[in-house]
Write a protein that holds these residues in place. Structure first.
Motif, PDB file in Angstrom:
ATOM      1  N   MET A 148      43.212  42.980  32.399  1.00 28.40           N
ATOM      2  CA  MET A 148      42.198  43.030  33.550  1.00 28.40           C
ATOM      3  C   MET A 148      40.419  42.785  32.530  1.00 28.40           C
ATOM      4  N   GLN A 149      40.010  41.425  32.655  1.00 25.42           N
ATOM      5  CA  GLN A 149      39.675  40.807  31.708  1.00 25.42           C
ATOM      6  C   GLN A 149      37.607  40.714  33.042  1.00 25.42           C
ATOM      7  N   LYS A 150      36.571  41.470  32.304  1.00 26.36           N
ATOM      8  CA  LYS A 150      35.311  41.732  32.785  1.00 26.36           C
ATOM      9  C   LYS A 150      34.390  40.310  32.906  1.00 26.36           C
ATOM     10  N   VAL A 151      33.530  39.588  34.258  1.00 31.07           N
ATOM     11  CA  VAL A 151      33.353  38.446  33.803  1.00 31.07           C
ATOM     12  C   VAL A 151      31.572  38.335  34.433  1.00 31.07           C
ATOM     13  N   VAL A 152      31.188  37.833  33.783  1.00 28.09           N
ATOM     14  CA  VAL A 152      29.669  37.766  34.603  1.00 28.09           C
ATOM     15  C   VAL A 152      29.568  36.031  35.036  1.00 28.09           C
ATOM     16  N   VAL A 153      29.579  36.376  35.821  1.00 31.61           N
ATOM     17  CA  VAL A 153      28.907  34.533  36.964  1.00 31.61           C
ATOM     18  C   VAL A 153      26.839  34.656  37.274  1.00 31.61           C
ATOM     19  N   LEU A 154      26.660  33.622  36.571  1.00 32.26           N
ATOM     20  CA  LEU A 154      25.240  32.648  36.583  1.00 32.26           C
ATOM     21  C   LEU A 154      24.883  32.041  37.790  1.00 32.26           C
ATOM     22  N   GLY A 155      24.698  31.802  38.140  1.00 39.62           N
ATOM     23  CA  GLY A 155      24.583  30.945  39.696  1.00 39.62           C
ATOM     24  C   GLY A 155      25.886  31.016  41.104  1.00 39.62           C
ATOM     25  N   ALA A 156      25.359  32.404  41.179  1.00 42.78           N
ATOM     26  CA  ALA A 156      26.551  33.208  41.633  1.00 42.78           C
ATOM     27  C   ALA A 156      26.432  32.536  43.337  1.00 42.78           C
ATOM     28  N   SER A 157      25.151  32.268  43.284  1.00 44.22           N
ATOM     29  CA  SER A 157      24.911  31.904  45.112  1.00 44.22           C
ATOM     30  C   SER A 157      24.918  30.453  45.343  1.00 44.22           C
ATOM     31  N   GLY A 158      25.020  29.594  44.318  1.00 43.89           N
ATOM     32  CA  GLY A 158      25.514  28.370  43.936  1.00 43.89           C
ATOM     33  C   GLY A 158      26.965  27.960  44.657  1.00 43.89           C
ATOM     34  N   SER A 159      27.378  26.666  44.947  1.00 41.19           N
ATOM     35  CA  SER A 159      28.570  26.264  45.343  1.00 41.19           C
ATOM     36  C   SER A 159      29.854  26.628  44.524  1.00 41.19           C
ATOM     37  N   ILE A 160      29.661  26.145  43.040  1.00 40.13           N
ATOM     38  CA  ILE A 160      30.484  26.855  42.279  1.00 40.13           C
ATOM     39  C   ILE A 160      30.241  28.538  42.200  1.00 40.13           C
ATOM     40  N   GLY A 161      29.355  28.943  42.539  1.00 41.93           N
ATOM     41  CA  GLY A 161      29.654  30.638  42.978  1.00 41.93           C
ATOM     42  C   GLY A 161      30.218  31.021  43.662  1.00 41.93           C
ATOM     43  N   LYS A 162      30.091  30.421  45.064  1.00 44.83           N
ATOM     44  CA  LYS A 162      31.002  31.340  45.865  1.00 44.83           C
ATOM     45  C   LYS A 162      31.476  30.259  45.790  1.00 44.83           C
ATOM     46  N   SER A 163      32.482  29.403  45.002  1.00 48.91           N
ATOM     47  CA  SER A 163      33.704  29.178  44.885  1.00 48.91           C
ATOM     48  C   SER A 163      34.302  29.953  44.141  1.00 48.91           C
ATOM     49  N   ALA A 164      34.014  30.453  42.925  1.00 47.33           N
ATOM     50  CA  ALA A 164      34.201  31.481  42.053  1.00 47.33           C
ATOM     51  C   ALA A 164      34.309  33.249  42.624  1.00 47.33           C
ATOM     52  N   ALA A 165      33.688  32.768  43.599  1.00 44.60           N
ATOM     53  CA  ALA A 165      34.324  34.880  44.535  1.00 44.60           C
ATOM     54  C   ALA A 165      34.928  34.793  45.094  1.00 44.60           C
ATOM     55  N   SER A 166      35.201  33.435  45.325  1.00 45.88           N
ATOM     56  CA  SER A 166      36.357  33.292  45.966  1.00 45.88           C
ATOM     57  C   SER A 166      37.696  33.815  45.445  1.00 45.88           C
ATOM     58  N   VAL A 167      37.506  32.835  44.199  1.00 48.62           N
ATOM     59  CA  VAL A 167      38.874  33.430  43.162  1.00 48.62           C
ATOM     60  C   VAL A 167      38.961  34.195  42.437  1.00 48.62           C
ATOM     61  N   LEU A 168      37.936  34.948  42.498  1.00 55.97           N
ATOM     62  CA  LEU A 168      38.120  37.099  41.414  1.00 55.97           C
ATOM     63  C   LEU A 168      37.964  37.597  42.896  1.00 55.97           C
ATOM     64  N   ALA A 169      37.589  36.999  43.705  1.00 59.89           N
ATOM     65  CA  ALA A 169      37.867  38.301  45.101  1.00 59.89           C
ATOM     66  C   ALA A 169      39.591  38.168  45.416  1.00 59.89           C
ATOM     67  N   ALA A 170      40.323  37.287  45.128  1.00 59.89           N
ATOM     68  CA  ALA A 170      41.839  37.200  45.203  1.00 59.89           C
ATOM     69  C   ALA A 170      42.789  36.640  43.806  1.00 59.89           C
ATOM     70  N   ASN A 171      42.291  37.938  43.104  1.00 63.51           N
ATOM     71  CA  ASN A 171      42.332  38.830  41.631  1.00 63.51           C
ATOM     72  C   ASN A 171      41.776  39.535  41.437  1.00 63.51           C
ATOM     73  N   PRO A 172      42.164  40.227  41.495  1.00 62.60           N
ATOM     74  CA  PRO A 172      41.423  42.270  41.891  1.00 62.60           C
ATOM     75  C   PRO A 172      42.554  42.585  40.477  1.00 62.60           C
ATOM     76  N   ASP A 173      43.826  42.172  40.652  1.00 64.53           N
ATOM     77  CA  ASP A 173      44.215  42.486  39.156  1.00 64.53           C
ATOM     78  C   ASP A 173      44.179  41.846  38.094  1.00 64.53           C
ATOM     79  N   ARG A 174      43.327  41.164  38.135  1.00 63.08           N
ATOM     80  CA  ARG A 174      43.071  39.512  37.013  1.00 63.08           C
ATOM     81  C   ARG A 174      41.564  40.259  36.655  1.00 63.08           C
ATOM     82  N   TYR A 175      40.500  40.177  37.532  1.00 63.26           N
ATOM     83  CA  TYR A 175      39.353  40.006  37.074  1.00 63.26           C
ATOM     84  C   TYR A 175      38.605  41.603  37.487  1.00 63.26           C
ATOM     85  N   SER A 176      37.457  42.045  36.104  1.00 63.11           N
ATOM     86  CA  SER A 176      36.601  43.023  37.328  1.00 63.11           C
ATOM     87  C   SER A 176      35.820  42.190  37.023  1.00 63.11           C
ATOM     88  N   VAL A 177      34.181  41.828  38.021  1.00 60.96           N
ATOM     89  CA  VAL A 177      32.947  41.236  37.955  1.00 60.96           C
ATOM     90  C   VAL A 177      32.069  42.499  37.038  1.00 60.96           C
TER      91      VAL A 177
END
Length: 387
Positions: A1-30
């Motif tokens: 489990m790794q902890k992640v910080v997302v800077l620019g979360a509301s942009g197109s990259i941030g939204k895609s990153a949210a999708s990836v993070l939400a799909a892998n809750p066993d690997r990442y916490s925000v």
């Protein structure tokens, strides 16, 4: 489990990153999400990802964000809050997708704190590539590219020695104006510049794609990321946006990285490297595609690539000048103050007039950035007064 910080979360990259993070809750916490103005998106991601901290870069937006988030997370604002988040002892990965110069300080801080930086902000290396890569080399931190093209290069070069590499090609879709005449391109309307044929992106990067300034930035970014000489970098058009990068080795062998045009793939690899996540995006069906096309870019129609060549040769503060002039020129185009061709006129003029200095400090680079912005803002008034 790794902890992640997302800077620019509301942009197109941030939204895609949210999708990836939400799909892998066993690997990442925000640990933290940061954005500037889109508080509704921050609130949505807060409910989706359950971060410990939510940050707005705007002090004016801070009270509104507090109301939206309530007790679901700690709410903070400003650059100091972002610096605290990226250097927090529990944080493992910082995904930087901030547009503009605001990403430089958090990236430098994260590297010096020994974090892995998944970098999606072109401006960080375009403005201060020498300083940032020096900080990366001098620290226990690391950097993994998230741009699809640089992720492609990164994957092509995995396992190869630098002296085995002859040349790298970044691919471009050609944007909406690939088949247009020069005159038609220069008179293009805003809605035409925003009609990208393959990628769904934010407004600034979509316009940069139409002018090929995004490819100019990516060439400079690749120079620093992979420690390449200007003659080792080139661009080729792939309208299907399926081949993201190519690498030619010393024996003439050529490697290519292919995938569907889905930023979740590059984001997932940036987060998980040196491992891979299982199917973060769609699978590429080559048989259904039937063909792949490649064309040399027309530098007369798209002078952005000539700007990149000049910036690569000169180095120092000239890439920062190029980026600053482009940001102002795109703003002027979006507000109707200049036509599309005026973007290139402003950039070329500012690059010619700004003195070039070696990169010695961040303050110096930011001064060059501010000087170029001022010149770019004055450019139209100066031209208008001579008519």
């Amino acid at each position: 489990m790794q902890k992640v910080v997302v800077l620019g979360a509301s942009g197109s990259i941030g939204k895609s990153a949210a999708s990836v993070l939400a799909a892998n809750p066993d690997r990442y916490s925000v640990y933290a999400l940061a954005a500037k103005n889109n508080l509704d998106e921050l609130s949505r991601q807060c409910d989706l990802l359950h971060p410990e901290v939510v940050i707005t870069a705007s002090e004016k937006k801070f009270p509104e964000l507090q109301q939206k988030i309530g007790s679901k997370a700690v709410v903070a604002c400003g650059m100091e809050a972002m610096l605290e988040a990226v250097t927090h002892p529990e944080v493992d990965v910082v995904l930087c997708a901030i547009i503009g110069t605001s990403g430089i300080l958090p990236v430098l801080a994260a590297l010096k704190a020994g974090k892995k930086v998944a970098l999606a902000s072109k401006e960080v290396l375009v403005l201060a590539g020498e300083l940032v890569m020096r900080a990366c080399a001098d620290s226990s931190g690391s950097m993994v590219p998230v741009d699809s093209e640089h992720s492609g290069v990164f994957q092509c070069l995995a396992g190869y020695k630098r002296d085995e590499l002859r040349k790298v090609w970044l691919t471009a879709s050609g944007g909406p104006f690939r088949t247009w005449t020069s005159e038609r391109i220069r008179q293009a309307a805003l809605e035409e510049a925003l009609a990208h044929p393959t990628w769904q992106m934010g407004r600034k990067i979509t316009i940069d794609s139409a002018s090929m300034m995004n490819k100019a930035m990516e060439l400079i970014e690749a120079r620093y990321l992979f420690d390449l000489q200007p003659e080792q970098l080139d661009v080729v058009i792939n309208p299907q946006s399926v081949v993201h990068a190519l690498a030619e080795l010393s024996d003439g062998s050529m490697l290519a990285q292919l995938s569907v045009p889905d930023m979740r793939l590059a984001i997932a690899y940036g987060l998980s490297y040196p491992e891979r996540l299982s199917k973060p995006g769609s699978t590429l069906d080559l048989a259904a595609m039937a063909k792949l096309e490649f064309y040399a870019p027309d530098k007369k129609k798209f002078p952005s690539l000539e700007f990149a060549e000049a910036a690569l040769r000169a180095g120092g503060t000239l890439p920062a000048v190029m980026n600053a002039a482009d940001e102002v020129a795109v703003e002027r185009f979006c507000t109707g103050e200049i036509n599309f061709g005026g973007i290139w006129q402003i950039i070329g003029d500012v690059m010619e007039r700004c003195p070039v200095e070696h990169q010695e400090s961040l303050e110096q680079v930011l001064e060059a950035d501010a000087r170029a912005r001022s010149m770019a803002r004055q450019w139209q008034k100066k031209v208008m007064s001579t008519r």
